[in-house]
Each structure stands twice: as C-alpha cells, then as structure tokens.
Scaffold this active site. Structure first.
Site, PDB file in Angstrom:
ATOM      1  N   LYS A   1     -31.750 -18.223  78.139  1.00 48.92           N
ATOM      2  CA  LYS A   1     -31.237 -16.884  78.427  1.00 48.92           C
ATOM      3  C   LYS A   1     -30.232 -16.918  79.570  1.00 48.92           C
ATOM      4  CE  LYS A   1     -35.406 -15.061  78.181  1.00 48.92           C
ATOM      5  NZ  LYS A   1     -36.560 -14.152  78.268  1.00 48.92           N
TER       6      LYS A   1
ATOM      7  N   GLU B   1     -40.214 -12.019  78.644  1.00 50.79           N
ATOM      8  CA  GLU B   1     -39.789 -11.469  79.916  1.00 50.79           C
ATOM      9  C   GLU B   1     -38.520 -10.667  79.627  1.00 50.79           C
ATOM     10  OE1 GLU B   1     -39.073 -14.527  82.806  1.00 50.79           O
ATOM     11  OE2 GLU B   1     -38.337 -13.050  84.250  1.00 50.79           O
TER      12      GLU B   1
ATOM     13  N   ARG C   1     -41.093 -25.688  71.191  1.00 47.40           N
ATOM     14  CA  ARG C   1     -39.997 -24.736  71.335  1.00 47.40           C
ATOM     15  C   ARG C   1     -38.895 -25.104  70.329  1.00 47.40           C
ATOM     16  NH1 ARG C   1     -37.153 -22.109  75.645  1.00 47.40           N
ATOM     17  NH2 ARG C   1     -39.156 -21.670  76.550  1.00 47.40           N
TER      18      ARG C   1
HETATM   19  P1  ATP Z   1     -35.533 -18.842  77.956  1.00 46.34           P
HETATM   20  O1  ATP Z   1     -35.834 -20.177  78.528  1.00 46.34           O
HETATM   21  O2  ATP Z   1     -34.596 -18.835  76.799  1.00 46.34           O
HETATM   22  O3  ATP Z   1     -35.182 -17.821  78.992  1.00 46.34           O
HETATM   23  P2  ATP Z   1     -38.257 -18.004  77.969  1.00 46.34           P
HETATM   24  O4  ATP Z   1     -39.293 -18.921  77.506  1.00 46.34           O
HETATM   25  O5  ATP Z   1     -38.107 -17.793  79.431  1.00 46.34           O
HETATM   26  O6  ATP Z   1     -36.894 -18.386  77.281  1.00 46.34           O
HETATM   27  P3  ATP Z   1     -39.597 -15.563  77.410  1.00 46.34           P
HETATM   28  O7  ATP Z   1     -38.989 -14.235  77.313  1.00 46.34           O
HETATM   29  O8  ATP Z   1     -40.464 -15.863  78.574  1.00 46.34           O
HETATM   30  O9  ATP Z   1     -38.405 -16.600  77.318  1.00 46.34           O
HETATM   31  O10 ATP Z   1     -40.325 -15.958  76.068  1.00 46.34           O
HETATM   32  C1  ATP Z   1     -41.109 -15.092  75.289  1.00 46.34           C
HETATM   33  C2  ATP Z   1     -41.869 -15.889  74.266  1.00 46.34           C
HETATM   34  O11 ATP Z   1     -40.963 -16.534  73.388  1.00 46.34           O
HETATM   35  C3  ATP Z   1     -42.686 -16.976  74.956  1.00 46.34           C
HETATM   36  O12 ATP Z   1     -43.948 -17.032  74.359  1.00 46.34           O
HETATM   37  C4  ATP Z   1     -41.894 -18.206  74.702  1.00 46.34           C
HETATM   38  O13 ATP Z   1     -42.722 -19.328  74.656  1.00 46.34           O
HETATM   39  C5  ATP Z   1     -41.202 -17.917  73.369  1.00 46.34           C
HETATM   40  N1  ATP Z   1     -39.947 -18.656  73.268  1.00 46.34           N
HETATM   41  C6  ATP Z   1     -38.876 -18.591  74.088  1.00 46.34           C
HETATM   42  N2  ATP Z   1     -37.930 -19.464  73.699  1.00 46.34           N
HETATM   43  C7  ATP Z   1     -38.406 -20.089  72.600  1.00 46.34           C
HETATM   44  C8  ATP Z   1     -37.909 -21.101  71.721  1.00 46.34           C
HETATM   45  N3  ATP Z   1     -36.706 -21.651  71.901  1.00 46.34           N
HETATM   46  N4  ATP Z   1     -38.682 -21.493  70.696  1.00 46.34           N
HETATM   47  C9  ATP Z   1     -39.878 -20.944  70.487  1.00 46.34           C
HETATM   48  N5  ATP Z   1     -40.412 -19.987  71.266  1.00 46.34           N
HETATM   49  C10 ATP Z   1     -39.695 -19.560  72.311  1.00 46.34           C
HETATM   50 MG    MG Z   2     -39.524 -17.074  80.732  1.00 48.18          MG
END
Ligand code: ATP
Ligand code: MG
Length: 753
Positions: A268, A31, A258
């Site tokens: 984020k 995102e 994760r």
């Molecule tokens: P955050 O909670 O940090 O905002 P998010 O999951 O909302 O992270 P996205 O931009 O939606 O962030 O994630 C993009 C991709 O990266 C998704 O497939 C997500 O599962 C993966 N991802 C995000 N954070 C992690 C992490 N800490 N470890 C492994 N994969 C991750």
């Molecule tokens: Mg997200």
C-alpha cells in the site's frame, strides 16, 4: 463453484467434526490506510469463502489502531471491494477502535496479574535491551514497578499527561525467549494524535499484537486467518488470550502465503506513492492492482474470483504470473461479450464500383460462443480500415490488403486495391478499391481466395470515440519502484472510430473489438456525446510475443495450429532494411528489443532517431524519448509539422546527461517543445526548471519535511525503514520534482541517522 479442499478448510472441517465450535466465524481485518488490492481480494475470498462454505459468518473489521494514516475514504473503498466481489459481512462493519475501552480494561487486568508493566526506557534502549537472535535480552529496571504504580501510570498515559515515547505498556513474558517477539512485547504506546473515529479521546493506542487477538475474541471469531509474516506473532496471540483466560470460543491464528504477482507492486505504501506523486490518475486508475482500478479497467468480479480460485491457498510464498490474471478475464469475457468493430488508426477506402447503401447482417458472437444476437451493419462506398492493415510494400507473410492482394471486410465483401493516393510527402491518404459483388459474407460464390478478414467501419455512420490503451504499469518483472514504470502503460487515442450500434443500441458495456482485444465503457468518463473505452486486455498474451519478437522476425510462421494468428497477421516480419536497423539497434546501440522494434519498423522515427544520435551520442536515452514521446507526436502529425527537431531532442538529452534537469522535468520540457518549438535550454531557463543539486538549498527543505512529519520520523527511527521513500518523495514533491533525486537520497540518509 466449489473450492477444492485446502489446508485451511481441512482444519475447519476437523474442528467442526470434533465439536470444537458451533459456528465458524472468520473476519477480514484490513487497516484502512489505502485502497484494497488484488492481494486483499485473495484474503477476502479465503475468509468470506470459508464462512460461506461452512454456513458460518465473516466480519469486516477495520483494524484502525494507527491514528495517523487512516481515513474514512479507505473504509468506503474496503466495503465496496467486499460487496463487489459478491460477499456480505455479518451485521455492521466492526472497528478495532470500538473495542478501545475493553482493551484498556484487559490491560489493567494484566497489570493486576503482574503480567504487564509500564516501561520508561527510550525506544533505543528498548531495542538494545531486546538482545539479538543469538543473545538473550535484559529486562528493564522499570519492570519492578508495583501494580499500583503501573495502574496509575497507565491511566495518566491514557489521559495525555506524558509525551509520545515517554512510556509504553509491555507484557511481562520472557526476555530470553528464542522467539524475539516474546521478549516483553509492547502492548500500548502513547500517541497524541487525532483519530478519525475516536477523536482525541485516547492518547494511547494498542499495538497490533495486543489489539488483534482480543478483537477476534470479542467478536467470537474462531479462525483468525492471516498472512505468513505473522507466524512469529502467533505466540503473543496465544499468550494474551491464555493469560487472560479467555475461552469459548477461543480463536486460533492460521497463516497462509501472501499473494505476489510479477510486473506488479502490492504494498500500500508503494501504491500510495504512485497516487500521491501523480504517476497514476488516482487509486482507481485502470493500471492499478487495486480492486477499484481493476474494476474501472473492466475486470469482472467473476474473473477475480476465478483467479483466486486458480492460485489456491498455500503455505509457501510464491510469485504468480500476471498473465494468469489476464487469462482469467479473457476467459470470462470470451463467452459473454459481443464482438464489434473498431478502427484505431483510420485509413479511408473508397469503393469506386459500389452504388447506394445496404445493411449487412452481422452476428455479435462467433459460432463457438453459445449466445444469440446480431446487428445490422451499414455499408456504402466510403469506409475506414486500420492503417496498418494495408501495406504498399508488404513484407513476406503479410496477409492483409496490398496492391496485389485482396482482403475480406469482415461480415461484408472482398475488396481489391486499385490505387493508392498520397500527399506530397508520400503519406498514404486514401485507398481506391473495388468490391466483388458475389463475395458477400455467407453467400460468397466469387471463388477469390483471401488470407484474412479485417475490421472496418462505414464512414457516414461511424462514431468517433476515445480509446485508452492500457498496458502493464511496470515493464520490469520484479518492480522495485517508480524507476521501473512502463512508459507505455497508457496510450490515448482520441479519434478511433466504432460502428454506430455500440453507442445507439448499446448491446453491452464490455466488448471485444475484433482483433484488438476486450474493452470497457469507462464507468466515469463515458458519455454518449464523448464515449471513452478502456482496453481491458488484448486477445492474447502480447508480452510473450514482444519478448520473442526479436527472434521471430524474418521467419514466417509455419505451424498449421497457429493458423488463426497468421490470419490476424499481427507479427508482420520485417523487411531487409528494417531487419538491418533492428540488428544495429540491439547489437551496437544496446537498445532493448521492444524499443528497437518500434524504431526499426518506422522509417520516419528511425531517421529522426539517427539524426539525434549523430549530435549527442547517448543512444539509449534518446531512443526512449523518440520511441515514446516523439512517436506519439508523429502519430498525429507529419514530420514537417513537428515544431521540434532531432537536434533539439539531442540537446534535451544532453541536459539530462549533464544533470541539469531530471528525467521527470525532461518530460515537462518536451511537452513545451511540442507546443512552442522553443529550444530546451531556453525553456529550462525561462521556467526555472534547473535541477537543484546544492545541499545548502535542499537541506532546509528536508528539515521542513521532517518537522511536518514527526511521527514518521519516529517510526523510521523505530525501525520502519520502509518510510525512507516517503521522505524522499515528499522532498521531491516540495521542489516540484526539481531536486536531484540522488542527492536527496544521500541527504535524507544522513539526516535520518
Ligand atoms: P500492505 O503490506 O499491502 O499494506 P497489509 O498486510 O498491511 O498490506 P492490511 O490492510 O493489514 O494490509 O491487510 C488486511 C488483510 O489482507 C490481512 O489479513 C492481510 O494478511 C491480507 N493481505 C494483505 N495483502 C495481502 C496479499 N498480498 N496476499 C494475501 N493477503 C493479503
Ligand atoms: Mg498492515
């Protein structure tokens, strides 16, 4: 590097063998609401890595269904991160927003099939009707609307005829499902917001669970890999695709753990707070766990890939030690970068029996690194060494230069101290030494035994550089928020000295500064006129050392295997006076061992500290200020050059105790005291810095913040309690940091109820 087979690759191989797919297609679907971090790197390595290993392809897709938080800046940062890690997406960057028309058509199809309906319950009612884990939910009366009515309402929702929250589109699944996510999940909601790509074309936006599976399908994705928290969403994923009869190839969702790293925050939202509230200098601050930050710090793509490879892919969440990441960069740079000399805290040494000058041959690499290359080091009678490589009254186990103990200058000669020159206050200004002409490195026949070799630079040719010493951003193993930030995460040294070749010949942009660690020429701020180097990582894990220092002290190291550590002489044992102070600070005054160590080992700091504590007995807060802020000032100045006194520091801390000012404002006041020497209470009064604790003053500010952010208020009320910190942060910001954080917390809680 071939990855060992993990559970995802096992699935992919089985699918290929069974002929389920012709080609493997994965996607990385961030995102665009923040810069990617090391957790995203793990996801990138998995998705792009699998596509590469099985000769398929991976798409980069911006999952941009939330119009209020997204920005093209983040899109660029995401593209940069993928490319920097060495991967390339297939075709153009994809956007979920490009699929809005298709998603809308499929929604109408679900309505026609009797599988979706427009619901007009309020958010609160929807939550209430959903039931609990132990009780089934109830279906809304609106679920009985006719197909025609639903189609009409959906179109009018899209056209903007209704207000946010007035209606939603829901799937008609099962209000009694054990998996609560399946109780008629939301497919669309109304949002009158400007989208950074589609502008004002849409007044409805698809929910993740609806948009994601169809986007995967439209792109021909075969394996939709996401993190574990989406496990329960998989049922919706399958329901949407199966209900619509979408096949060939039909994507399936798989979940992995994760990445979490200690001493690091990865959400984020929290990273955005650090950036917005100015705790760091932007998303690419070298202390940030973002790809941009790691990159600016000096991490190599290879080191990040190697880290991702080492941690592997698992199905259970766990915490990785940040030391492992640090190990990976050290390990990568060890065989790559030249060793050069830098003096961070210069002490002049005049070698009285040396005449003229010469150039010494010095290899860039130690013997165990299979690389060639050397430079000529200029040498003459005036040089600089590291101030703490000399000790007049050395504690036992001090292996460097003392009035009685000679030392080797790396790549050069052995020197012996003849005289110590001091100023009126007893500060050491210069060392007069002699060198031993027959002790030259490589042809030493002097027979003199030394216990260590130290770095040095020639005075005439050394270049002044700025060195930014970065350390971990958080001092707490599982940081919650800004209160756990490490106050020592950045120290700037303006006048370090380096040997001239670094600037003129530039053998590399990354270096090992002998005995200090690995450094990187800052890609943004570095110029030949004003060079800046970032510390990437120390030569060994100093955090372990810091923790143990309290009990290591006073005992010289015995283990023969740790000989190298002895030669570097980094853990100098304390003398008796220092040890007594240290014990008092840790045991009686309850300071942590790191702060105790800093104060105990420094005569000037400890007497300053004790004078302040005598006036206001708040040993912990005072210690933090003295060990950090005051220590910083004393690095550059002598004690009688300081404009502020221990009594004034005591007064400053009293104002924190009495809640007249916040900790944050105290720092600001301190900076003013450094400049003007004015009393803290005067500064606070003159600049109107008094903490605001009056609810009558704070409440209107909170109202204002809420009024400006209606969407976030709504989200919070819909259950996104993570937004709490956002509101508090905005209120603190609006008051220039002056609002009392505790009171703001209480009032925001009240307001959001
Ligand atoms: P955050 O909670 O940090 O905002 P998010 O999951 O909302 O992270 P996205 O931009 O939606 O962030 O994630 C993009 C991709 O990266 C998704 O497939 C997500 O599962 C993966 N991802 C995000 N954070 C992690 C992490 N800490 N470890 C492994 N994969 C991750
Ligand atoms: Mg997200």
């Amino acid at each position: 590097m071939s990855e060992s087979k993990d559970f995802l690759r096992t699935i992919v191989e089985e699918d290929l063998q069974a002929g389920k797919y012709n080609e493997i297609v994965t996607r990385f679907p961030p995102e665009p609401n923040g810069f990617p971090h090391i957790g995203h790197a793990k996801s990138i390595v998995i998705n792009f890595g699998i596509a590469r290993d099985y000769k398929g392809h991976c798409n980069l897709r911006m999952d941009d269904t939330n119009p209020t938080t997204e920005d093209t800046r983040y899109v660029e940062a995401l593209k940069d991160a993928v490319e920097w890690l060495g991967f390339q997406w297939e075709g153009n960057v994809r956007y979920t927003s490009d699929y809005f028309p298709e998603l809308y058509e499929y929604a109408k199809q679900l309505i026609r099939m009797g599988k979706a309906y427009v619901d007009s319950l309020t958010e609160e009612e929807i939550r209430e009707y959903r039931g609990t884990v132990t009780e089934p939910g109830r279906r809304s009366v609106y679920a009985q609307r006719s197909v025609e009515e639903n189609l009409d309402l959906l179109e009018r929702m899209k056209n903007g005829e209704f207000k946010d929250g007035e209606h939603v589109l829901r799937a008609k699944i099962d209000m009694g499902a054990a998996n609560m996510k399946m109780r008629d999940p939301l497919l669309y909601r109304i949002r009158h917001a400007h989208h950074y790509r589609t502008g004002d074309a849409w007044n409805i936006y698809p929910m993740y669970d609806y948009g994601h599976c169809i986007s995967d399908y439209l792109e021909g994705v075969t394996h939709s890999i996401c993190t574990l928290e989406f496990e329960n969403n998989r049922d919706i994923y399958d329901w949407v695709l199966d209900t619509l009869g979408l096949k060939n190839p039909r994507p399936y969702q798989y979940e992995f753990a994760r990445l979490g790293i200690n001493y690091t925050v990865m959400s984020k939202r929290k990273l955005l707070e650090l950036v917005n509230e100015g705790y760091v200098n932007g998303w690419d601050d070298p202390r940030m766990p973002t790809i941009a930050g790691l990159r600016r710090r000096g991490y190599t793509p290879e080191s990040i890939l190697s880290f991702c490879h080492q941690i592997g892919i698992a199905k259970a969440n766990s915490m990785v030690d940040v030391a492992q990441l640090e190990f990976c960069i050290r390990d990568d740079l060890n065989t790559k970068v030249p060793r050069v000399m830098c003096v961070l805290d210069p002490l002049k040494v005049t070698i009285e029996n040396y005449e003229g000058s010469e150039e010494l041959d010095a290899s860039y690499y130690p013997e165990d690194v299979p690389k060639e290359g050397s430079r000529k080091l200029p040498f003459s009678r005036e040089i600089y060494i590291e101030r703490d490589d000399f000790s007049e009254n050395p504690p036992a186990g001090f292996y460097r230069l003392t009035p009685k103990q000679p030392v080797r200058l790396k790549h050069a000669y052995i020197i012996t101290c003849k005289e110590v020159i001091k100023d009126d206050l007893g500060n050491i200004m210069e060392i007069i030494a002699t060198y031993h002409p027959d002790s030259k490195s490589g042809s030493d026949t002097s027979g003199i035994k030394v216990k260590s070799a130290i770095q040095w630079v020639e005075a005439a040719t050394a270049k002044t550089v700025e060195v930014r010493l970065y350390d971990r951003l958080y001092s707490c193993e599982v940081p919650e928020g800004v209160e756990d930030l490490n106050p020592d995460s950045l120290k700037i040294i303006k006048n370090a000295l380096v040997e001239p070749t670094l600037i003129t010949e530039k053998p590399d942009v990354r270096f090992q500064f002998e005995r200090h660690g690995y450094f990187y020429a800052d890609p943004i701020d570095y110029t030949d006129e004003a060079p800046v180097f970032n510390k990437i990582v120390g030569l060994k894990d100093s955090w372990n050392k810091k923790v143990k220092e309290g009990d290591v002290v006073a005992k010289p190291e015995h283990k023969a295997t740790e000989k190298k550590i002895q030669i570097d002489g980094e853990v100098a044992p304390m003398n008796e006076v220092e040890q007594t102070r240290f014990n008092k600070y840790t045991n009686e005054l309850k300071l942590n061992s790191e702060v105790s160590n800093t104060l105990a080992r420094d005569e000037k700091l400890s007497s300053f500290y004790e004078a302040a504590v005598a006036v206001n007995h708040n040993p912990i807060t005072i210690a933090n200020i003295v060990a950090n802020e005051v220590a910083r000032e004393l690095k550059e100045k002598k004690i009688d050059e300081l404009k502020f006194t221990p009594e004034q520091i005591a007064e400053l801390v009293k104002m924190i105790d009495d809640e007249i000012i916040s900790n944050k404002i105290a720092k600001q006041v301190f900076e003013e005291m450094v400049q003007s020497g004015e009393n803290p209470s005067k500064i606070v009064e003159a600049q109107g810095l008094v903490q605001i604790s009056d609810p009558a003053v704070i409440m209107p500010i909170i109202d204002d913040v809420m009024a400006k952010n209606p969407d976030n208020v709504e989200k919070y009320k819909a259950g996104n309690t993570k937004l709490f910190g956002f509101f508090v942060g905005q209120v603190l910001k609006a008051t220039g940091g002056k609002a009392n954080p505790q009171i703001v917390n209480v009032l925001v809680t009240q307001k959001l109820q």
